[in-house]
Scaffold this motif. Structure first.
Motif, PDB file in Angstrom:
ATOM      1  N   LYS B  94     -10.303  51.147  31.386  1.00  0.00           N
ATOM      2  CA  LYS B  94     -10.970  52.328  32.139  1.00  0.00           C
ATOM      3  C   LYS B  94      -9.901  52.657  33.467  1.00  0.00           C
ATOM      4  N   ALA B  95      -8.869  52.051  33.477  1.00  0.00           N
ATOM      5  CA  ALA B  95      -7.945  52.151  34.658  1.00  0.00           C
ATOM      6  C   ALA B  95      -6.634  52.843  33.989  1.00  0.00           C
ATOM      7  N   LYS B  96      -5.724  53.200  35.018  1.00  0.00           N
ATOM      8  CA  LYS B  96      -4.340  53.488  34.588  1.00  0.00           C
ATOM      9  C   LYS B  96      -3.413  52.303  34.171  1.00  0.00           C
ATOM     10  N   PRO B  97      -2.449  52.602  33.435  1.00  0.00           N
ATOM     11  CA  PRO B  97      -1.599  51.251  33.052  1.00  0.00           C
ATOM     12  C   PRO B  97      -0.951  50.890  34.556  1.00  0.00           C
ATOM     13  N   ALA B  98      -1.163  49.484  34.958  1.00  0.00           N
ATOM     14  CA  ALA B  98      -0.919  49.135  36.256  1.00  0.00           C
ATOM     15  C   ALA B  98      -0.038  47.853  36.178  1.00  0.00           C
ATOM     16  N   PHE B  99       0.597  47.488  35.042  1.00  0.00           N
ATOM     17  CA  PHE B  99       1.332  46.116  34.811  1.00  0.00           C
ATOM     18  C   PHE B  99       2.845  46.818  35.519  1.00  0.00           C
ATOM     19  N   ASP B 100       3.618  45.619  35.757  1.00  0.00           N
ATOM     20  CA  ASP B 100       5.076  45.643  36.019  1.00  0.00           C
ATOM     21  C   ASP B 100       5.883  45.825  34.887  1.00  0.00           C
ATOM     22  N   LEU B 101       6.722  46.404  34.992  1.00  0.00           N
ATOM     23  CA  LEU B 101       7.656  46.672  33.692  1.00  0.00           C
ATOM     24  C   LEU B 101       8.670  45.794  33.758  1.00  0.00           C
ATOM     25  N   ALA B 102       9.216  45.524  34.975  1.00  0.00           N
ATOM     26  CA  ALA B 102      10.163  44.475  35.265  1.00  0.00           C
ATOM     27  C   ALA B 102      10.555  44.254  36.636  1.00  0.00           C
ATOM     28  N   ASN B 103      11.045  43.178  36.905  1.00  0.00           N
ATOM     29  CA  ASN B 103      11.239  42.914  38.344  1.00  0.00           C
ATOM     30  C   ASN B 103      12.709  43.585  38.551  1.00  0.00           C
ATOM     31  N   MET B 113      24.235  42.171  31.230  1.00  0.00           N
ATOM     32  CA  MET B 113      24.369  41.170  30.334  1.00  0.00           C
ATOM     33  C   MET B 113      23.964  41.452  28.819  1.00  0.00           C
ATOM     34  N   HIS B 114      22.738  42.340  28.931  1.00  0.00           N
ATOM     35  CA  HIS B 114      22.100  42.495  27.652  1.00  0.00           C
ATOM     36  C   HIS B 114      21.708  43.904  27.863  1.00  0.00           C
ATOM     37  N   PRO B 115      22.509  44.672  27.717  1.00  0.00           N
ATOM     38  CA  PRO B 115      22.241  46.307  27.997  1.00  0.00           C
ATOM     39  C   PRO B 115      21.287  46.840  26.764  1.00  0.00           C
ATOM     40  N   THR B 116      21.098  46.009  25.585  1.00  0.00           N
ATOM     41  CA  THR B 116      20.274  46.534  24.627  1.00  0.00           C
ATOM     42  C   THR B 116      18.849  46.316  24.844  1.00  0.00           C
ATOM     43  N   ARG B 117      18.620  45.649  26.186  1.00  0.00           N
ATOM     44  CA  ARG B 117      17.215  45.616  26.686  1.00  0.00           C
ATOM     45  C   ARG B 117      16.299  47.238  26.600  1.00  0.00           C
ATOM     46  N   LEU B 118      17.515  47.937  26.995  1.00  0.00           N
ATOM     47  CA  LEU B 118      17.084  49.387  26.916  1.00  0.00           C
ATOM     48  C   LEU B 118      16.210  49.835  25.626  1.00  0.00           C
ATOM     49  N   ASP B 119      16.675  49.093  24.376  1.00  0.00           N
ATOM     50  CA  ASP B 119      16.023  49.399  23.202  1.00  0.00           C
ATOM     51  C   ASP B 119      14.747  48.667  22.851  1.00  0.00           C
ATOM     52  N   GLU B 137      -9.018  48.700  22.785  1.00  0.00           N
ATOM     53  CA  GLU B 137      -9.456  49.946  22.748  1.00  0.00           C
ATOM     54  C   GLU B 137      -8.106  50.980  22.363  1.00  0.00           C
ATOM     55  N   ASN B 138      -6.857  50.541  22.516  1.00  0.00           N
ATOM     56  CA  ASN B 138      -5.957  51.488  22.042  1.00  0.00           C
ATOM     57  C   ASN B 138      -4.704  50.524  22.017  1.00  0.00           C
ATOM     58  N   ILE B 139      -3.769  51.022  21.345  1.00  0.00           N
ATOM     59  CA  ILE B 139      -2.378  50.320  21.265  1.00  0.00           C
ATOM     60  C   ILE B 139      -1.281  51.554  21.060  1.00  0.00           C
ATOM     61  N   TRP B 140      -0.283  51.259  22.028  1.00  0.00           N
ATOM     62  CA  TRP B 140       0.980  51.949  21.847  1.00  0.00           C
ATOM     63  C   TRP B 140       2.304  51.126  21.800  1.00  0.00           C
ATOM     64  N   LEU B 141       3.300  51.676  21.284  1.00  0.00           N
ATOM     65  CA  LEU B 141       4.641  51.519  21.124  1.00  0.00           C
ATOM     66  C   LEU B 141       5.697  52.138  22.029  1.00  0.00           C
ATOM     67  N   ARG B 142       6.248  51.469  22.874  1.00  0.00           N
ATOM     68  CA  ARG B 142       7.171  52.191  23.697  1.00  0.00           C
ATOM     69  C   ARG B 142       8.357  51.447  24.163  1.00  0.00           C
ATOM     70  N   LYS B 143       9.476  52.095  24.637  1.00  0.00           N
ATOM     71  CA  LYS B 143      10.813  51.535  25.188  1.00  0.00           C
ATOM     72  C   LYS B 143      10.235  51.488  26.709  1.00  0.00           C
ATOM     73  N   ILE B 144      11.069  50.781  27.522  1.00  0.00           N
ATOM     74  CA  ILE B 144      10.654  50.760  28.770  1.00  0.00           C
ATOM     75  C   ILE B 144      10.746  52.116  29.465  1.00  0.00           C
ATOM     76  N   TRP B 145      11.841  52.682  29.106  1.00  0.00           N
ATOM     77  CA  TRP B 145      11.988  54.303  29.815  1.00  0.00           C
ATOM     78  C   TRP B 145      11.137  55.143  29.512  1.00  0.00           C
ATOM     79  N   GLU B 146      10.363  55.100  28.249  1.00  0.00           N
ATOM     80  CA  GLU B 146       9.144  55.786  27.843  1.00  0.00           C
ATOM     81  C   GLU B 146       7.964  55.552  28.778  1.00  0.00           C
TER      82      GLU B 146
END
Lengths: 227, 227
Positions: B94-103, B113-119, B137-146
């Protein structure tokens, strides 16, 4: 509870009741089920919320007149008899206490409005967690200043980030050698020193000393006692 | 899974399996018991840990070759087939996504060191919680930049404190109107701009541009693809 209670506070009555209920060390369960998959939850970071929810129901069943703060993001966690605020803190029994006592900026501001927060009781639970159980290993009853203590670098134990005081943090107060404050006055004196060190003051104040004097006056107005 | 898999990634296979398992919207339980007191846990802040624990067991039962990262404080949360990292994120439906993607600081350092983290794939779960149930209630599959996107004030959506970039944060990527990045390149370009704005660089770098060029080179070395 009437005026003849043997307890110095209603939270102390909860504390004593819990101790006498032989719950310490007993194994409990935490089971999440969805579809055909049931698991014992083993993630430590859920235990604070779980213990708080469990404790609320246990207090109700034990006939304490407890209400939860409708604003779950703000202290206090609970009220007894609708007027006695108290806080619940938890930590993993194989580590030192590592919870936040209070947000620094919010606390120094709030102490001007609610100087009796210095007297608020805290129930602290240490928990264990294993593959298929959790347990409460110990319980303490403390005021905030009985968990706080001096710091050489910051005057008072706190978490600083990018040169700002963020959270008041506990000393290892469960150790007999812990260097905690002996009085409310030592505690607020050290907060005042930290305010000067970090140049962080509540609105309307420009020195730790002026804040300190104001808190003393307001605490005496509220309680009749000199800090 | 062999080389003839119809899925573009092993995480996508988990995603599809979950969708086809008819678990979405089904009511689950989360019960904590100690002594004679049993409760349904209703605290939202435990759900991230609970879903992660539950999902791990569900993946095992579904015969995915999954391992949990022994360092629970660091990304990624899980590996598939010991080599494919993936992250799990959760938010209240019932809220918007509000988690941290990354520090922010850790991410710009780690991307060298790990450029493939983009993938890396992320499974995102929205959950509901009531008096005596929880559900996905729902599930999504996403890359960080998406999930990330531009910000007028900070170049990229992030949480800043005391003038420092602290955490990359998501756009409301579940909305059809969300303004997320269209490519990895847009994402790292904006990170580079934010580094310049906040003067926050990994050790050895003094401009967003030099960092950007280094990430491009290393990504191409690792994947054979131009960013």
């Amino acid at each position: 509870m009437g005026s003849h209670s043997i307890y110095t506070s209603q939270v102390e009555e909860v504390f004593v009741k819990f101790l006498s209920s032989e719950l310490i060390g007993r194994h409990g369960t935490l089971v999440a089920s969805l579809g055909n998959t049931s698991i014992s939850v083993t993630t430590k970071d859920v235990m604070g919320g779980v213990i708080q929810d469990w404790l609320f129901t246990w207090m109700k069943q034990s006939e304490f007149d407890v209400t939860a703060n409708p604003n779950t993001q703000m202290p206090p966690d609970f009220y007894l008899a609708e007027s006695t605020p108290f806080e619940v803190k938890t930590f993993y029994c194989k580590a030192k206490p590592a919870f936040d006592l209070a947000n620094f900026s919010a606390y120094i501001r709030d102490l001007l409005m609610h100087p009796t927060r210095l007297d608020d009781d805290h129930l602290i639970f240490s928990y264990d967690i294993g593959r298929d159980y959790w347990s409460i290993e110990n319980i303490w009853l403390r005021k905030i200043w009985e968990m706080s203590g001096p710091s050489i670098t910051n005057h008072i134990e706190l978490q600083a980030k990018q040169g700002s005081a963020v959270n008041l943090r506990p000393k290892n107060f469960i150790s007999p050698n812990s260097n905690t404050f002996k009085s409310r006055l030592e505690f607020i004196n050290s907060i005042s020193d930290a305010m000067d060190k970090f140049s962080q003051y509540p609105e309307g104040f420009s020195s730790g000393f002026s804040w300190l004097e104001e808190v003393k006056v307001r605490y005496q107005e509220a309680t009749g006692c000199v800090l």
